[in-house]
Scaffold this motif. Structure first.
Motif, PDB file in Angstrom:
ATOM      1  N   LEU A  42       0.836  -1.166  -0.138  1.00  0.00           N
ATOM      2  CA  LEU A  42      -0.022  -0.538  -0.164  1.00  0.00           C
ATOM      3  C   LEU A  42       0.738   1.144  -0.221  1.00  0.00           C
ATOM      4  CD1 LEU A  42      -2.178  -0.804   2.730  1.00  0.00           C
ATOM      5  CD2 LEU A  42      -2.972  -0.837   0.374  1.00  0.00           C
ATOM      6  N   TYR A  43       2.041   1.293   0.411  1.00  0.00           N
ATOM      7  CA  TYR A  43       3.035   2.574   0.371  1.00  0.00           C
ATOM      8  C   TYR A  43       4.221   2.280  -0.089  1.00  0.00           C
ATOM      9  CZ  TYR A  43       5.860   0.234   4.199  1.00  0.00           C
ATOM     10  OH  TYR A  43       6.655  -0.344   4.752  1.00  0.00           O
ATOM     11  N   PRO A  44       4.819   1.775  -0.957  1.00  0.00           N
ATOM     12  CA  PRO A  44       5.119   1.076  -1.326  1.00  0.00           C
ATOM     13  C   PRO A  44       6.589   1.929  -1.363  1.00  0.00           C
ATOM     14  CG  PRO A  44       4.407   0.891  -3.534  1.00  0.00           C
ATOM     15  CD  PRO A  44       3.255   0.741  -2.302  1.00  0.00           C
ATOM     16  N   VAL A  45       8.159   2.056  -1.267  1.00  0.00           N
ATOM     17  CA  VAL A  45       9.043   2.593  -1.663  1.00  0.00           C
ATOM     18  C   VAL A  45      10.363   1.995  -2.372  1.00  0.00           C
ATOM     19  CG1 VAL A  45       8.542   3.758   0.604  1.00  0.00           C
ATOM     20  CG2 VAL A  45      10.442   1.909   0.618  1.00  0.00           C
ATOM     21  N   TRP A  46       9.866   0.797  -2.970  1.00  0.00           N
ATOM     22  CA  TRP A  46      11.162   0.272  -3.803  1.00  0.00           C
ATOM     23  C   TRP A  46      11.034   0.752  -4.955  1.00  0.00           C
ATOM     24  CZ3 TRP A  46       9.107  -1.149  -8.629  1.00  0.00           C
ATOM     25  CH2 TRP A  46       7.512  -1.857  -7.842  1.00  0.00           C
ATOM     26  N   PRO A  47       9.944   1.637  -5.648  1.00  0.00           N
ATOM     27  CA  PRO A  47       9.784   2.270  -6.561  1.00  0.00           C
ATOM     28  C   PRO A  47      10.768   3.678  -6.816  1.00  0.00           C
ATOM     29  CG  PRO A  47       7.452   1.918  -6.580  1.00  0.00           C
ATOM     30  CD  PRO A  47       8.620   1.559  -5.565  1.00  0.00           C
ATOM     31  N   LEU A  48      10.821   3.723  -5.797  1.00  0.00           N
ATOM     32  CA  LEU A  48      12.013   5.157  -4.807  1.00  0.00           C
ATOM     33  C   LEU A  48      13.496   4.141  -4.705  1.00  0.00           C
ATOM     34  CD1 LEU A  48      10.044   7.251  -3.065  1.00  0.00           C
ATOM     35  CD2 LEU A  48      10.578   7.910  -5.666  1.00  0.00           C
ATOM     36  N   THR A  49      13.229   3.487  -4.240  1.00  0.00           N
ATOM     37  CA  THR A  49      14.650   3.099  -3.750  1.00  0.00           C
ATOM     38  C   THR A  49      15.743   2.083  -5.313  1.00  0.00           C
ATOM     39  OG1 THR A  49      13.720   0.769  -2.791  1.00  0.00           O
ATOM     40  CG2 THR A  49      14.440   2.581  -1.083  1.00  0.00           C
ATOM     41  N   THR A  50      14.633   2.056  -5.836  1.00  0.00           N
ATOM     42  CA  THR A  50      15.300   1.437  -7.307  1.00  0.00           C
ATOM     43  C   THR A  50      16.056   2.736  -8.385  1.00  0.00           C
ATOM     44  OG1 THR A  50      13.303  -0.067  -7.419  1.00  0.00           O
ATOM     45  CG2 THR A  50      15.158   0.441  -9.625  1.00  0.00           C
ATOM     46  N   ILE A  51      15.400   3.862  -7.854  1.00  0.00           N
ATOM     47  CA  ILE A  51      16.064   4.780  -8.017  1.00  0.00           C
ATOM     48  C   ILE A  51      17.217   4.746  -7.862  1.00  0.00           C
ATOM     49  CG2 ILE A  51      16.320   7.582  -9.510  1.00  0.00           C
ATOM     50  CD1 ILE A  51      12.895   6.964  -9.211  1.00  0.00           C
ATOM     51  N   LEU A  52      17.774   5.237  -6.499  1.00  0.00           N
ATOM     52  CA  LEU A  52      18.778   5.675  -6.018  1.00  0.00           C
ATOM     53  C   LEU A  52      20.041   4.032  -5.589  1.00  0.00           C
ATOM     54  CD1 LEU A  52      16.859   7.086  -2.179  1.00  0.00           C
ATOM     55  CD2 LEU A  52      18.174   8.236  -4.359  1.00  0.00           C
ATOM     56  N   LYS A  53      19.134   3.511  -6.371  1.00  0.00           N
ATOM     57  CA  LYS A  53      19.807   1.828  -6.868  1.00  0.00           C
ATOM     58  C   LYS A  53      21.060   2.062  -7.889  1.00  0.00           C
ATOM     59  CE  LYS A  53      20.645  -2.849  -5.663  1.00  0.00           C
ATOM     60  NZ  LYS A  53      21.888  -2.759  -4.525  1.00  0.00           N
ATOM     61  N   CYS A  54      19.995   1.837  -8.940  1.00  0.00           N
ATOM     62  CA  CYS A  54      19.837   1.794 -10.356  1.00  0.00           C
ATOM     63  C   CYS A  54      20.253   2.718 -10.857  1.00  0.00           C
ATOM     64  CB  CYS A  54      18.817   0.811 -10.686  1.00  0.00           C
ATOM     65  SG  CYS A  54      18.727  -0.473  -9.648  1.00  0.00           S
ATOM     66  N   GLY A  55      20.053   4.457 -11.104  1.00  0.00           N
ATOM     67  CA  GLY A  55      19.406   5.433 -11.513  1.00  0.00           C
ATOM     68  C   GLY A  55      21.086   5.380 -12.560  1.00  0.00           C
ATOM     69  N   GLU A  56      22.181   5.761 -11.649  1.00  0.00           N
ATOM     70  CA  GLU A  56      23.047   5.766 -12.389  1.00  0.00           C
ATOM     71  C   GLU A  56      23.206   5.650 -14.036  1.00  0.00           C
ATOM     72  OE1 GLU A  56      26.205   8.807  -9.105  1.00  0.00           O
ATOM     73  OE2 GLU A  56      25.939   5.819  -8.905  1.00  0.00           O
ATOM     74  N   TYR A  57      23.777   3.364 -13.343  1.00  0.00           N
ATOM     75  CA  TYR A  57      23.301   2.774 -14.364  1.00  0.00           C
ATOM     76  C   TYR A  57      22.780   3.403 -15.487  1.00  0.00           C
ATOM     77  CZ  TYR A  57      24.076  -1.003 -17.379  1.00  0.00           C
ATOM     78  OH  TYR A  57      23.286  -2.243 -18.491  1.00  0.00           O
ATOM     79  N   VAL A  58      21.480   3.549 -15.014  1.00  0.00           N
ATOM     80  CA  VAL A  58      20.408   2.894 -16.310  1.00  0.00           C
ATOM     81  C   VAL A  58      20.519   4.616 -16.836  1.00  0.00           C
ATOM     82  CG1 VAL A  58      18.252   3.363 -16.452  1.00  0.00           C
ATOM     83  CG2 VAL A  58      19.271   1.002 -14.912  1.00  0.00           C
TER      84      VAL A  58
END
Length: 505
Positions: free
Chosen positions: A101-117
């Motif tokens: 109901l309150y997922p934060v993984w869409p945001l943590t995915t950015i922090l973890k994967c953003g630079e590479y992508v």
């Protein structure tokens, strides 16, 4: 809907480079494969960012996309919904059953994967981004590169979640979840310079100013009236949605199942069913004039929440504490008893998934389970659903997830809707109101063997249901070519960029 021109253009001029970002959920990826095919017809190159789920990646490649991973070296154990970072800390104070109901993984995915992508998208020269609304990484990439982007909404809009969201707003949970998101939004802004407006109540989905909904205008669910709900008023103020039509195509790849991760050991006595359709038997039943029932209850109950509460996501359609297993087995018991009553003029194909305890209500051994299955029921793990609906099915007993609903309409098959949670009760209301079939609301109370047998007789024999479905099919057609044309135009017209920044976190 705007007319589509030059749908089959395949000239030699190299088209735009389209990046698609998605999650490993069947209902989110299946609509995109026909879109990839249409983009390839227009000489576009499609780079599809996906987690390492083999069946989904294989379908993306078959449709014509180049598959990309979210991390360097593309580790096989990467899971988006378990993606976490050291700072800010992932919240642990909320029970696991509430985390959807309150997922934060869409945001943590950015922090973890953003630079590479981001660097990878620079390398391949991406000119337009289409991202699933669960993957705001697409927003970050597009804004940093200064290219147009849009989200893809594979359900009938947030109006379909009105019961659940209104309850969450009344309980104050939307504000609580917004507070949980804020430090992640700040970390993203500090790192990438992009403000995702994490304070918004509707940020359980990361819409952009332009959002394409994979249905026709008539099927987009209505929002509460202005002034009734804050979340709905916020949605109207900040976002716009364009219904492009259904993306279902019988010629596109279709994923029927992904691997389950059992939370318990597999019993040696548990029955294992294959995935092959009994095509000769089905053709024989049709030749004899028998009705074929296809009964599929969706991956949310059969896989994602087999042992987890569905009631919290249901807007009071299911009692709190109702697991996917409890829901499925309740429906299956009623269905098996109904089929025994209906007799040999009806035959049922039922995908029961991969859970080892799926049919334990019939017995503890393979022999017991087979002995207690009605003789007019064929059980398998999964089914090629589009093929099953288009070639064999007389009536579809469905949870009415949005893709299943539209696949049934596009195949001309009426429905018996037995909704669970999220958008499904709203979809079931459409089935009932539009005459596409009948629905069981609050199914743990209303879905009995006698009622189900009666409804199956009515829907499978009613010409009015098929006429209504055929009308819906005509309204839905053409979504994939229409959306492909939208993306090509966006890529070629930089004035189509929709990168205006919303308010701060």
């Amino acid at each position: 809907m705007a007319p589509v021109s030059e749908l089959n253009r395949t000239d030699n001029v190299e088209g735009p480079v389209v990046a698609i970002f998605n999650v490993p959920l069947i209902g989110h990826v299946n609509p995109t494969f026909a879109l990839v095919q249409e983009l390839r017809k227009r000489s576009c190159k499609v780079h599809y960012f996906l987690p390492p789920v083999a069946s989904i990646r294989d379908a993306a490649i078959e449709s014509g996309a180049v598959v990309e991973g979210y991390l360097p070296e593309d580790p096989t154990d990467f899971e988006m919904d378990k993606c976490c970072v050291d700072e800010p800390p992932c919240p642990t104070q909320i029970p696991v059953e509430d985390r959807a109901l309150y997922p934060v993984w869409p945001l943590t995915t950015i922090l973890k994967c953003g630079e590479y992508v981001l660097e990878r998208c620079r390398q391949i020269g991406v000119s337009v981004v289409l991202y699933d609304a669960w993957v705001p990484l697409g927003i970050v990439v597009a804004r940093r590169l200064g290219i147009p982007y849009a989200s893809l909404v594979t359900y009938p809009g947030m109006g379909s979640l009105r019961d659940m969201l209104s309850l969450m707003e009344a309980e104050g949970r939307l504000e609580v979840f917004a507070d949980i998101r804020k430090p992640y939004g700040k970390a993203i802004k500090d790192k990438f310079g992009i403000d995702l407006s994490c304070h918004l109540l509707t940020r359980r989905q990361y819409y952009s100013e332009t959002n394409f909904v994979t249905t026709c205008e008539d099927l987009v669910a209505e929002l509460p009236k202005p002034g009734e709900q804050k979340w709905a008023d916020e949605l109207r103020a900040h976002f716009s949605f364009t219904a492009v039509g259904c993306l279902v195509s019988a010629s596109a790849p279709h994923v029927s199942t992904v691997s389950a991760t059992p939370t318990h050991s597999v019993s040696a006595s548990a029955k294992s069913f294959g995935n092959a359709l009994p095509t000769a038997e089905l053709m024989d039943h049709l030749a004899r004039g028998r009705k074929i029932i296809y009964a599929a209850l969706g991956t949310m109950a059969l896989l994602d929440r087999w042992n987890i509460d569905l009631g919290r996501l249901s807007g009071n359609n299911l009692p709190l504490g109702t697991t996917g297993k409890a829901f499925c087995q309740h429906v299956w018991k009623a269905l098996f008893a109904a089929l025994e009553e209906l007799g040999e003029e009806y035959f049922c194909v039922l995908p029961a998934g991969k859970q080892p305890d799926a049919l334990d209500f019939l017995g503890s051994s393979e022999e017991e389970i087979s002995e207690h299955l009605p003789c007019n029921v064929f059980v398998c793990e999964s089914v090629p659903q589009v093929e099953m609906l288009n070639r064999y099915t007389s009536v579809f007993v469905s949870h009415v997830g949005f893709n299943s609903l539209q696949e049934s309409l596009m195949a001309g098959v009426p429905l018996v809707a037995i909704p669970q949670a999220v958008d499904q009760p709203g979809n079931a209301r459409k089935v009932q109101d539009r005459g596409w079939g009948q629905a069981f609301f609050k199914p743990m109370e209303t879905c009995t063997a006698a009622q189900l047998a009666d409804v199956l007789r009515q829907v499978s024999g009613g010409a009015s249901y098929r006429r209504a479905v055929q009308r819906a099919r005509a309204e839905l057609a053409g979504g994939a070519p229409r959306l492909a044309e939208h993306l090509v135009v966006m890529a070629k017209d930089q004035k189509g960029q929709n990168g205006a920044v919303l308010g701060g976190c």
